[in-house]
Design an enzyme around this catalytic site. Sequence first.
Site, PDB file in Angstrom:
ATOM      1  N   SER A  20       8.140 -31.525 -31.946  1.00 39.61           N
ATOM      2  CA  SER A  20       7.966 -30.241 -32.623  1.00 39.61           C
ATOM      3  C   SER A  20       6.663 -30.173 -33.414  1.00 39.61           C
ATOM      4  O   SER A  20       6.325 -31.080 -34.170  1.00 39.61           O
ATOM      5  CB  SER A  20       9.137 -29.984 -33.572  1.00 39.61           C
ATOM      6  OG  SER A  20       8.934 -28.768 -34.265  1.00 39.61           O
ATOM      7  N   SER A  22       6.320 -27.628 -35.455  1.00 39.78           N
ATOM      8  CA  SER A  22       6.705 -26.802 -36.606  1.00 39.78           C
ATOM      9  C   SER A  22       6.327 -27.407 -37.954  1.00 39.78           C
ATOM     10  O   SER A  22       5.809 -26.690 -38.815  1.00 39.78           O
ATOM     11  CB  SER A  22       8.205 -26.497 -36.564  1.00 39.78           C
ATOM     12  OG  SER A  22       8.489 -25.629 -35.505  1.00 39.78           O
ATOM     13  N   THR A  67      16.920 -25.438 -33.181  1.00 38.12           N
ATOM     14  CA  THR A  67      16.487 -25.437 -31.790  1.00 38.12           C
ATOM     15  C   THR A  67      17.556 -26.124 -30.937  1.00 38.12           C
ATOM     16  O   THR A  67      18.618 -26.496 -31.439  1.00 38.12           O
ATOM     17  CB  THR A  67      15.080 -26.076 -31.655  1.00 38.12           C
ATOM     18  OG1 THR A  67      14.588 -25.831 -30.343  1.00 38.12           O
ATOM     19  CG2 THR A  67      15.071 -27.542 -31.981  1.00 38.12           C
ATOM     20  N   LYS A  71      21.760 -24.159 -31.136  1.00 35.85           N
ATOM     21  CA  LYS A  71      21.720 -22.737 -31.476  1.00 35.85           C
ATOM     22  C   LYS A  71      23.079 -22.045 -31.418  1.00 35.85           C
ATOM     23  O   LYS A  71      23.342 -21.139 -32.210  1.00 35.85           O
ATOM     24  CB  LYS A  71      20.727 -21.996 -30.578  1.00 35.85           C
ATOM     25  CG  LYS A  71      19.279 -22.338 -30.874  1.00 35.85           C
ATOM     26  CD  LYS A  71      18.345 -21.500 -30.043  1.00 35.85           C
ATOM     27  CE  LYS A  71      16.920 -21.802 -30.395  1.00 35.85           C
ATOM     28  NZ  LYS A  71      15.988 -20.786 -29.902  1.00 35.85           N
ATOM     29  N   ASN A  92      18.991 -19.156 -34.771  1.00 37.16           N
ATOM     30  CA  ASN A  92      17.798 -20.005 -34.776  1.00 37.16           C
ATOM     31  C   ASN A  92      17.204 -20.169 -36.178  1.00 37.16           C
ATOM     32  O   ASN A  92      16.237 -20.886 -36.360  1.00 37.16           O
ATOM     33  CB  ASN A  92      16.736 -19.495 -33.795  1.00 37.16           C
ATOM     34  CG  ASN A  92      16.029 -18.249 -34.279  1.00 37.16           C
ATOM     35  OD1 ASN A  92      16.516 -17.530 -35.141  1.00 37.16           O
ATOM     36  ND2 ASN A  92      14.874 -17.980 -33.710  1.00 37.16           N
ATOM     37  N   ASP A 107      14.759 -14.749 -32.363  1.00 36.15           N
ATOM     38  CA  ASP A 107      14.225 -14.851 -30.996  1.00 36.15           C
ATOM     39  C   ASP A 107      14.142 -13.493 -30.323  1.00 36.15           C
ATOM     40  O   ASP A 107      13.148 -13.168 -29.687  1.00 36.15           O
ATOM     41  CB  ASP A 107      15.099 -15.772 -30.131  1.00 36.15           C
ATOM     42  CG  ASP A 107      14.960 -17.241 -30.500  1.00 36.15           C
ATOM     43  OD1 ASP A 107      13.932 -17.624 -31.079  1.00 36.15           O
ATOM     44  OD2 ASP A 107      15.892 -18.005 -30.191  1.00 36.15           O
TER      45      ASP A 107
END
Length: 118
Positions: A20, A22, A67, A71, A92, A107
Amino acid sequence: MEISGRTRVYGVIGDPIEHSLSPEMHNAAFQELNLDFVYVAFRVKKNELGKAILGARSLDVHGLNVTMPHKNAVMKYLDEIDPTAGSIGAVNTILNDKGRLIGYNTDGAGALKALKEN
């Protein structure tokens, strides 16, 4: 980045999660905005999801991104599900609002925006 007892913790949960980007993106944004926040990737195995959510609540993690593969399964551990997330059947994003965990799904809105722009 200085982390103290006042630093708000955010993160992403998934398995696998090591790939990730993020944390890098969020921490750069937090630093740019001078926010006392930190964003961490947490590897959470399927059979540990309930414990992880309890831990996030107990440790006052302010928000989590969710993720795969969590979810759908995460929904049963939350206090409230936003109507959009409920109709999609997946979460999410989790906000910890003073110990009350609320699930959202961003999303769909993001996909619609991308489609309208293109």
